[in-house]
Every structure is written in C-alpha cells, then in structure tokens.
Scaffold this motif. Structure first.
Motif, PDB file in Angstrom:
ATOM      1  N   LYS A 115       0.962  -1.227  -0.336  1.00 38.37           N
ATOM      2  CA  LYS A 115      -0.027   0.089   0.246  1.00 38.37           C
ATOM      3  C   LYS A 115       0.871   1.190  -0.205  1.00 38.37           C
ATOM      4  CE  LYS A 115      -3.512  -2.384   2.548  1.00 38.37           C
ATOM      5  NZ  LYS A 115      -4.275  -2.338   3.992  1.00 38.37           N
ATOM      6  N   THR A 128      -6.715   1.143   1.571  1.00 39.06           N
ATOM      7  CA  THR A 128      -7.351   0.136   1.047  1.00 39.06           C
ATOM      8  C   THR A 128      -6.954  -0.599  -0.292  1.00 39.06           C
ATOM      9  OG1 THR A 128      -8.884   1.821  -0.189  1.00 39.06           O
ATOM     10  CG2 THR A 128      -9.318   1.264   2.168  1.00 39.06           C
ATOM     11  N   THR A 129      -5.980  -0.267  -0.792  1.00 40.48           N
ATOM     12  CA  THR A 129      -5.563  -0.786  -2.059  1.00 40.48           C
ATOM     13  C   THR A 129      -4.197  -1.180  -1.923  1.00 40.48           C
ATOM     14  OG1 THR A 129      -7.029   0.796  -3.320  1.00 40.48           O
ATOM     15  CG2 THR A 129      -5.174  -0.201  -4.582  1.00 40.48           C
ATOM     16  N   HIS A 149      -7.812  -5.041  -2.277  1.00 37.51           N
ATOM     17  CA  HIS A 149      -8.395  -4.065  -1.618  1.00 37.51           C
ATOM     18  C   HIS A 149      -8.819  -4.530  -0.434  1.00 37.51           C
ATOM     19  CE1 HIS A 149      -8.828  -1.562  -5.339  1.00 37.51           C
ATOM     20  NE2 HIS A 149      -9.038  -2.530  -5.990  1.00 37.51           N
TER      21      HIS A 149
END
Length: 165
Positions: A115, A128-129, A149
């Motif tokens: 991330k 979140t990715t 995700h």
C-alpha cells in the motif's frame, strides 16, 4: 489486571488483528492461464513485543508477524501462509506484506504487496489498495501481478478482531 501488569513488566505485551484483502491477479511470463483471476488472503498480524514494536531503534520497529490463508485463482486454494507486515510509514510512506505459501502442486511462492503513497489526506484510498507480485521461489521468476482491496464492509470485523496479549 494483574496479568496485564505482569506482561508489561516482562516486555511481552503485544497485539494482533485479523485482516482480509481481496481482488484479482493476472499471470505474467506465461506462468498461467490468461485473464484476471480472483485472489484473497485472510491473515492475523501483530506483535508479541509492543515495546520492541514501538522502539524506532529496534529491528522490529513497526514490523508484524502474520499468518493465515491465501487463495490465488488457478494457483492455490486456501493454503496456509506466513510472513510479515511492515508498517513503513516514516521510511517510505508504505505498508509491505511479505507472504510465503505453497501452491497446490507444492511449489514455494512469495507474495509481496504494498500500500503506497500513504498520506493523511488520502488514507481512504491508499490504506485500502494493495499492489502486489508473486514470485516462484525455486526459479526467482515473477509469475503474477495483483491489485487487492481492503473492503470497507470488513472494517467492523477487522476492528473487532483487535486483541491485546
């Protein structure tokens, strides 16, 4: 309360959480079937020594053990995995998952997912990715790239999984 005090005295207070990341991956270098395939891992991560985890001079600074299960479409289904989650906020503005697992055929693999570009104003996207690669450990060849995700609907169970100990 006495047990917590004893744990603090003995520097063995830690924590753990359980997190699920899901998305898709694609094989590269003709390592598997064309197209997107599902990918998911659920891991418990944390530390057994909070004092080391919080100490910037420690080699364990913000480094977490992790273990759980991973599924990689057309490669492995619900395999045990282990590794680390390094919170590199200050050094690289990134989080790095390093996960080791074996494919359904017994081949050893390493997943590295990050991330990246973590900044206070974009945490809803960057936390979140996760962008990742899978490498065959026998040949040291990259075989897959993924985007996973952290689904916001899993946030309540993620937060509820927090445990001291």
């Amino acid at each position: 309360m006495k047990e917590l005090a004893r744990m603090l005295e003995q520097h063995r207070l830690g924590f753990h959480l359980t997190e699920t990341m899901s998305g898709t991956h694609e094989f590269v270098n003709k390592a598997g079937p064309d197209g997107e395939h599902p990918m998911k891992f659920t891991v418990t991560w944390g530390t057994k020594h909070l004092s080391e985890w919080l100490n910037p001079l420690s080699h364990q600074f913000m480094s977490n053990y992790l273990q759980g299960h991973i599924s990689v479409g057309a490669l492995v289904d619900d395999a045990p995995c282990h590794g680390t989650l390094d919170l590199r906020y200050f050094q690289e503005a990134a989080l790095r998952y390093t996960i080791f697992f074996k494919g359904d055929d017994g081949t050893a693999y390493k997943y590295v997912g990050e991330k990246v570009n973590l900044r206070p104003w974009n945490l809803h996207r960057t936390h979140t990715t996760c962008y990742g690669t899978i490498t065959n450990l026998n040949s040291n060849v990259e075989i897959s790239r993924s985007i996973l995700h952290f689904r916001l609907d899993t946030a309540p169970s993620f937060l509820a999984s927090f445990r001291l100990g």
